[in-house]
Write a protein that holds these residues in place. Structure first.
Motif, mmCIF file in Angstrom:
data_model
loop_
_atom_site.group_PDB
_atom_site.id
_atom_site.type_symbol
_atom_site.label_atom_id
_atom_site.label_comp_id
_atom_site.label_asym_id
_atom_site.label_seq_id
_atom_site.Cartn_x
_atom_site.Cartn_y
_atom_site.Cartn_z
ATOM 1 N N ILE A 113 1.718 2.800 -8.134
ATOM 2 C CA ILE A 113 0.479 3.351 -7.579
ATOM 3 C C ILE A 113 -0.530 2.209 -7.511
ATOM 4 C CG2 ILE A 113 -0.177 4.194 -9.884
ATOM 5 C CD1 ILE A 113 -1.855 6.356 -8.481
ATOM 6 N N TYR A 114 -1.120 2.036 -6.321
ATOM 7 C CA TYR A 114 -2.052 0.927 -6.182
ATOM 8 C C TYR A 114 -3.012 1.177 -5.024
ATOM 9 C CZ TYR A 114 1.286 -0.664 -2.579
ATOM 10 O OH TYR A 114 2.118 -0.746 -1.483
ATOM 11 N N ILE A 115 -4.032 0.353 -4.981
ATOM 12 C CA ILE A 115 -4.994 0.402 -3.885
ATOM 13 C C ILE A 115 -4.817 -0.866 -3.070
ATOM 14 C CG2 ILE A 115 -7.446 0.366 -3.286
ATOM 15 C CD1 ILE A 115 -7.864 2.156 -5.769
ATOM 16 N N ALA A 116 -4.545 -0.664 -1.781
ATOM 17 C CA ALA A 116 -4.294 -1.782 -0.875
ATOM 18 C C ALA A 116 -5.509 -2.028 0.004
ATOM 19 C CB ALA A 116 -3.070 -1.482 -0.009
ATOM 20 N N GLU A 117 -5.561 -3.252 0.521
ATOM 21 C CA GLU A 117 -6.641 -3.611 1.429
ATOM 22 C C GLU A 117 -6.540 -2.764 2.688
ATOM 23 O OE1 GLU A 117 -6.615 -7.800 2.246
ATOM 24 O OE2 GLU A 117 -6.180 -8.279 0.144
ATOM 25 N N LEU A 170 1.646 -3.583 2.882
ATOM 26 C CA LEU A 170 0.283 -3.456 2.375
ATOM 27 C C LEU A 170 0.089 -4.432 1.231
ATOM 28 C CD1 LEU A 170 -0.006 0.434 2.337
ATOM 29 C CD2 LEU A 170 -1.019 -1.126 3.986
ATOM 30 N N GLN A 171 -1.072 -5.041 1.175
ATOM 31 C CA GLN A 171 -1.389 -5.990 0.112
ATOM 32 C C GLN A 171 -2.324 -5.326 -0.898
ATOM 33 O OE1 GLN A 171 -0.102 -9.060 -0.272
ATOM 34 N NE2 GLN A 171 1.167 -8.529 1.489
ATOM 35 N N PRO A 172 -1.898 -5.225 -2.161
ATOM 36 C CA PRO A 172 -2.799 -4.664 -3.173
ATOM 37 C C PRO A 172 -4.080 -5.483 -3.295
ATOM 38 C CG PRO A 172 -0.559 -4.787 -4.021
ATOM 39 C CD PRO A 172 -0.584 -5.552 -2.715
#
Length: 195
Positions: free
Chosen positions: A153-157, A3-5
């Motif tokens: 913790i992150y938001i991915a595309e 996954l890419q942030p």
């Protein structure tokens, strides 16, 4: 799972736009137990100083709200009743705004989500509310202030799409006219939307 942030620039858009842009993106949390993630399917926007429902209404600046006064693209976590809730800081520096993540559709690590939430839960009940999703993903107050584009913790595309609906926010009855603002957004027909 690769996954890419989302890039930092993703968060530099007006809060109401960001609340809609977050739909279909993937919220990821890495812990020592494993990785869990889910497609964001429901959000709520809070427009800072002029929004009676926002923690930062009237530019209220406390230890809890401090992260909201900084740059967008950081997590604002806090405990309400017994549940931790997770928000994405938005708005310009000094103008405290945020987007609450209300529900996600499980994507990765569903067995770990069941361990955290209880094996008897129906799948649709694992993450269909702001306190449920943080427990399922292992998000805590310790994630406060962390950037939205870096581990753990992150938001991915994401690639989830659909028709976006909007309506009044939930659980803010004592906020005057702000309770009627149509600043809750969700993907139409998704069974993980809270209500």
């Amino acid at each position: 799972m690769i996954l890419q942030p989302q890039k930092a620039e993703f968060y530099q858009q007006p809060t109401l736009d960001l609340a809609q842009a977050l739909l279909g993106q993937i919220l990821v949390k890495e812990t020592k137990e494993g990785v869990t993630s889910g497609w964001i399917v429901e959000t709520e926007a809070y427009i800072g100083p002029d929004d009676r429902a926002a923690h930062s209404f009237g530019n209220r600046r406390t230890k809890r709200t401090e992260v909201m006064f900084g740059p967008p693209g950081h997590f604002y976590t806090y405990v309400m009743h017994t549940h931790c809730l997770v928000n994405v800081v938005s708005g310009e520096v000094g103008h405290p705004e945020a987007v609450l993540i209300r529900a996600v559709e499980p994507y990765h690590g569903i067995e770990l989500m069941y361990e955290r939430r209880g094996q008897e839960k129906k799948e649709k009940d694992l993450t269909n509310g702001p306190g449920k999703l943080t427990k399922a993903l292992g998000i805590t107050k310790l994630d406060y202030g962390l950037p939205c584009n870096k581990q753990p913790i992150y938001i991915a595309e994401g690639k989830r799409s659909g028709i976006i609906e909007s309506g009044p926010r939930i659980g803010i009855e004592n906020s005057g006219e702000a309770r009627d603002y149509p600043w809750r957004y969700w993907l139409s027909g998704n069974r993980f939307v809270s209500r």
